[in-house]
Scaffold this motif. Sequence first.
Motif, PDB file in Angstrom:
ATOM      1  N   GLY A 193       1.199  -1.041   0.088  1.00 25.24           N
ATOM      2  CA  GLY A 193       0.009   0.158  -0.555  1.00 25.24           C
ATOM      3  C   GLY A 193       0.876   1.212   0.427  1.00 25.24           C
ATOM      4  O   GLY A 193       1.192   1.969  -0.497  1.00 25.24           O
ATOM      5  N   LEU A 194       1.921   1.208   1.037  1.00 28.70           N
ATOM      6  CA  LEU A 194       3.041   2.504   0.952  1.00 28.70           C
ATOM      7  C   LEU A 194       3.862   2.303  -0.756  1.00 28.70           C
ATOM      8  O   LEU A 194       3.797   3.724  -0.664  1.00 28.70           O
ATOM      9  N   VAL A 195       4.252   1.707  -1.057  1.00 29.59           N
ATOM     10  CA  VAL A 195       4.589   1.052  -2.144  1.00 29.59           C
ATOM     11  C   VAL A 195       3.494   2.190  -3.634  1.00 29.59           C
ATOM     12  O   VAL A 195       4.560   3.246  -4.466  1.00 29.59           O
ATOM     13  N   MET A 196       1.895   1.423  -3.490  1.00 31.94           N
ATOM     14  CA  MET A 196       1.447   1.694  -4.768  1.00 31.94           C
ATOM     15  C   MET A 196       1.146   3.167  -4.148  1.00 31.94           C
ATOM     16  O   MET A 196       0.791   4.208  -5.394  1.00 31.94           O
ATOM     17  N   SER A 197       1.417   3.805  -3.282  1.00 30.32           N
ATOM     18  CA  SER A 197       1.271   5.445  -3.247  1.00 30.32           C
ATOM     19  C   SER A 197       1.488   6.441  -3.302  1.00 30.32           C
ATOM     20  O   SER A 197       1.559   7.537  -3.920  1.00 30.32           O
ATOM     21  N   PHE A 198       2.895   5.973  -3.672  1.00 29.59           N
ATOM     22  CA  PHE A 198       3.998   6.602  -3.927  1.00 29.59           C
ATOM     23  C   PHE A 198       3.782   6.728  -5.426  1.00 29.59           C
ATOM     24  O   PHE A 198       4.065   8.148  -6.170  1.00 29.59           O
ATOM     25  N   TRP A 199       3.665   6.433  -6.347  1.00 29.19           N
ATOM     26  CA  TRP A 199       2.348   6.513  -7.409  1.00 29.19           C
ATOM     27  C   TRP A 199       1.363   7.521  -7.728  1.00 29.19           C
ATOM     28  O   TRP A 199       1.390   8.979  -8.719  1.00 29.19           O
ATOM     29  N   ILE A 200       0.816   7.300  -6.597  1.00 25.61           N
ATOM     30  CA  ILE A 200      -0.131   8.063  -5.989  1.00 25.61           C
ATOM     31  C   ILE A 200       0.571   9.821  -6.160  1.00 25.61           C
ATOM     32  O   ILE A 200      -0.803  10.772  -6.633  1.00 25.61           O
ATOM     33  N   GLY A 201       1.229   9.773  -5.453  1.00 30.55           N
ATOM     34  CA  GLY A 201       1.866  11.122  -4.327  1.00 30.55           C
ATOM     35  C   GLY A 201       2.126  11.718  -5.767  1.00 30.55           C
ATOM     36  O   GLY A 201       2.288  12.870  -6.209  1.00 30.55           O
ATOM     37  N   ASN A 202       3.574  10.962  -6.293  1.00 26.88           N
ATOM     38  CA  ASN A 202       3.920  11.130  -7.436  1.00 26.88           C
ATOM     39  C   ASN A 202       3.186  12.257  -8.134  1.00 26.88           C
ATOM     40  O   ASN A 202       3.536  13.084  -9.581  1.00 26.88           O
ATOM     41  N   VAL A 203       1.709  11.840  -8.986  1.00 27.85           N
ATOM     42  CA  VAL A 203       0.687  11.658  -9.702  1.00 27.85           C
ATOM     43  C   VAL A 203       0.051  14.064  -8.787  1.00 27.85           C
ATOM     44  O   VAL A 203      -0.276  14.465  -9.843  1.00 27.85           O
ATOM     45  N   LEU A 204      -0.567  13.690  -7.973  1.00 27.16           N
ATOM     46  CA  LEU A 204      -0.760  14.762  -7.132  1.00 27.16           C
ATOM     47  C   LEU A 204       0.783  15.479  -6.975  1.00 27.16           C
ATOM     48  O   LEU A 204      -0.068  17.116  -7.302  1.00 27.16           O
ATOM     49  N   LEU A 205       1.404  15.017  -6.969  1.00 26.24           N
ATOM     50  CA  LEU A 205       2.513  16.277  -7.036  1.00 26.24           C
ATOM     51  C   LEU A 205       2.516  16.830  -8.749  1.00 26.24           C
ATOM     52  O   LEU A 205       2.894  18.254  -8.482  1.00 26.24           O
ATOM     53  N   VAL A 206       2.416  16.163  -9.654  1.00 28.05           N
ATOM     54  CA  VAL A 206       2.069  16.897 -11.057  1.00 28.05           C
ATOM     55  C   VAL A 206       1.477  18.128 -11.124  1.00 28.05           C
ATOM     56  O   VAL A 206       1.554  19.213 -12.008  1.00 28.05           O
ATOM     57  N   ILE A 207       0.055  17.116 -10.386  1.00 30.86           N
ATOM     58  CA  ILE A 207      -1.093  18.355 -10.943  1.00 30.86           C
ATOM     59  C   ILE A 207      -0.707  19.433  -9.837  1.00 30.86           C
ATOM     60  O   ILE A 207      -2.033  20.512 -10.514  1.00 30.86           O
ATOM     61  N   LEU A 208      -0.092  19.235  -8.501  1.00 32.18           N
ATOM     62  CA  LEU A 208      -0.439  20.713  -8.016  1.00 32.18           C
ATOM     63  C   LEU A 208       0.750  21.385  -8.256  1.00 32.18           C
ATOM     64  O   LEU A 208       0.464  22.993  -8.569  1.00 32.18           O
ATOM     65  N   ASN A 209       2.100  21.191  -8.927  1.00 28.29           N
ATOM     66  CA  ASN A 209       3.007  21.564  -9.104  1.00 28.29           C
ATOM     67  C   ASN A 209       2.857  22.431 -10.880  1.00 28.29           C
ATOM     68  O   ASN A 209       2.962  23.620 -10.227  1.00 28.29           O
ATOM     69  N   VAL A 210       2.635  21.605 -11.227  1.00 31.06           N
ATOM     70  CA  VAL A 210       2.561  22.422 -13.059  1.00 31.06           C
ATOM     71  C   VAL A 210       1.461  23.971 -12.747  1.00 31.06           C
ATOM     72  O   VAL A 210       1.932  25.009 -13.605  1.00 31.06           O
ATOM     73  N   PRO A 211       0.547  23.665 -12.166  1.00 31.24           N
ATOM     74  CA  PRO A 211      -0.442  24.989 -12.171  1.00 31.24           C
ATOM     75  C   PRO A 211       0.471  26.463 -11.536  1.00 31.24           C
ATOM     76  O   PRO A 211      -0.063  27.264 -11.633  1.00 31.24           O
ATOM     77  N   LEU A 212       1.137  25.685 -10.623  1.00 29.26           N
ATOM     78  CA  LEU A 212       1.924  26.722  -9.669  1.00 29.26           C
ATOM     79  C   LEU A 212       2.650  27.721  -9.997  1.00 29.26           C
ATOM     80  O   LEU A 212       3.608  28.399  -9.367  1.00 29.26           O
ATOM     81  N   ILE A 213       3.158  27.007 -11.517  1.00 28.11           N
ATOM     82  CA  ILE A 213       5.077  27.588 -11.579  1.00 28.11           C
ATOM     83  C   ILE A 213       4.310  28.522 -12.330  1.00 28.11           C
ATOM     84  O   ILE A 213       5.196  29.644 -11.868  1.00 28.11           O
ATOM     85  N   GLY A 214       2.815  28.715 -12.521  1.00 24.79           N
ATOM     86  CA  GLY A 214       2.833  30.583 -12.767  1.00 24.79           C
ATOM     87  C   GLY A 214       2.970  31.467 -12.501  1.00 24.79           C
ATOM     88  O   GLY A 214       3.761  32.581 -12.411  1.00 24.79           O
TER      89      GLY A 214
END
Length: 504
Positions: free
Chosen positions: A359-380
């Motif tokens: 569960g911890l290992v698979m949460s890494f995938w989810i966390g990395n996707v969430l980080l992309v979703i969070l970070n890309v809009p904030l670049i501007g």
Amino acid sequence: MSYLDNVLLGLETALSWYNLLWCFVGVFLGTLLGVIPGIGVLAAISMLFPLTFQLEPTAALIMLAGIWYGTSYGGNTASILLNVPGSPSNAITCLDGYPMTKQGRGGIALLMTTVASFVGGSVGIILLMAFAGTISAYALNFSSAEYFSLMLLGLVAASNISNGSIVKSLIMVALGVLFGLVGSDIYTGARRFDFGVLDLADGINLIALAMGLFGVSEVIASIGKVNGKDVDPKSVSLSAMKPTRDDMRRSWMPMVRGSSIGSFFGTLPGTGPSIAAFMAYAIEKRVAKQPERFGKGAIEGIMAPESANNAADQTSFIPTLALGIPGSATMALMLGALMIHGIAPGPQLMTEQPSLFWGLVMSFWIGNVLLVILNVPLIGVWVRLLMVPYNWLFPAGFLSAVLMFICIGTYSVNNSAFDVLLVMAFGGLGYALRVLGFPPAPMLLGFVLGPMMEEHFRRAMLLSRGDFATFIDRPISAVVLGFTLLILLWGFKPMLMRKRSTSA
């Protein structure tokens, strides 16, 4: 259970609403605290650690892991835009990220580091899933002789990180090692090089040194530059953030090499993302066809270290979870969270607690996707901060805000006002070194590796009863020392060629 059954069990556990919620909380707080200069992953996890006491074990680890790799994502923002590393592992990103910002390419730099972080993290997760047992067993076979040789290789490679004289870089490495030896002797407990100052009994704070060298020195260097060029509004549009074909062409191989280097160093206890990032940068500069571009805004100089430190973030869980051996203070906190909940880490964790591990290992995938979703809009948003006219932003806004965050972040680690004084002292030293042309990055790596190198050297001497041949008798150690010698000779080659051409 088969491998596929374990993966499905992990997905079922990670995708439950409860664990998804705490995964989002972890990556959001990690990103937020990572952007603030001086906080870093250790301080962030330490401050939020009490929140996990009331959570279920899996949710607690998922949240702490989200903070861990979330700070790596967030830390590159301050490194690129302000030349202030959010954490030590992001310090190397300053060398080329900040020059890209001054060239009006800050948005591209942030977007590409987000891509590099995702790719590096993904490679690390795949290795964690596929080779946890094998890689852990391999890393466990390393003795002190191999660790010493590997760290010596890191120090010599650090001398090739920056442009300029290799002699100056080696001097900075040696100075960093000397600063790292301040404090109590690891075996006898005797105090050394502290000049009778009680606050130095436990050594110099890494955060204080890093923030002073890179953050405060940049503030000092910026004093008086009130006529700086304002940022072009077009540089923060979506079209301006799109990398060129040349950027993409130059980025893929550095990401591959950086992810491989980070994955390897992440599995070795005592190394981790900081060393992985420095090594990735050094190797990337060495294999580049135009090494003179590095330090002036080379996109390879941000892609390689960012992919390396995120890959190391993921693979550092291998020795921690599979062997119960924390590779760093942060991983020790992860083990503490397990033990607080009555779970013993080690080889039996994968068999006795499969839902927690997978569960911890698979949460890494989810966390990395969430980080992309969070970070890309904030670049501007981050880049638009630079649109404020420089003479407005500095010194009242820039100076006070950056210095405030640096001081708060440094003080929060040990609640020590002396550490804040150290930040200012190292800031003055960093500015003096900048004026004299001495690169600060090798000094930081020397500071990190010096104490560990001393510990493994003395341990190797004890095990071999003082026989220096132990470093050559062991095959892996001998090969690493051979590479070290080659890198050292290769670094002196340009200087020798210049002397030969001058004499001719």
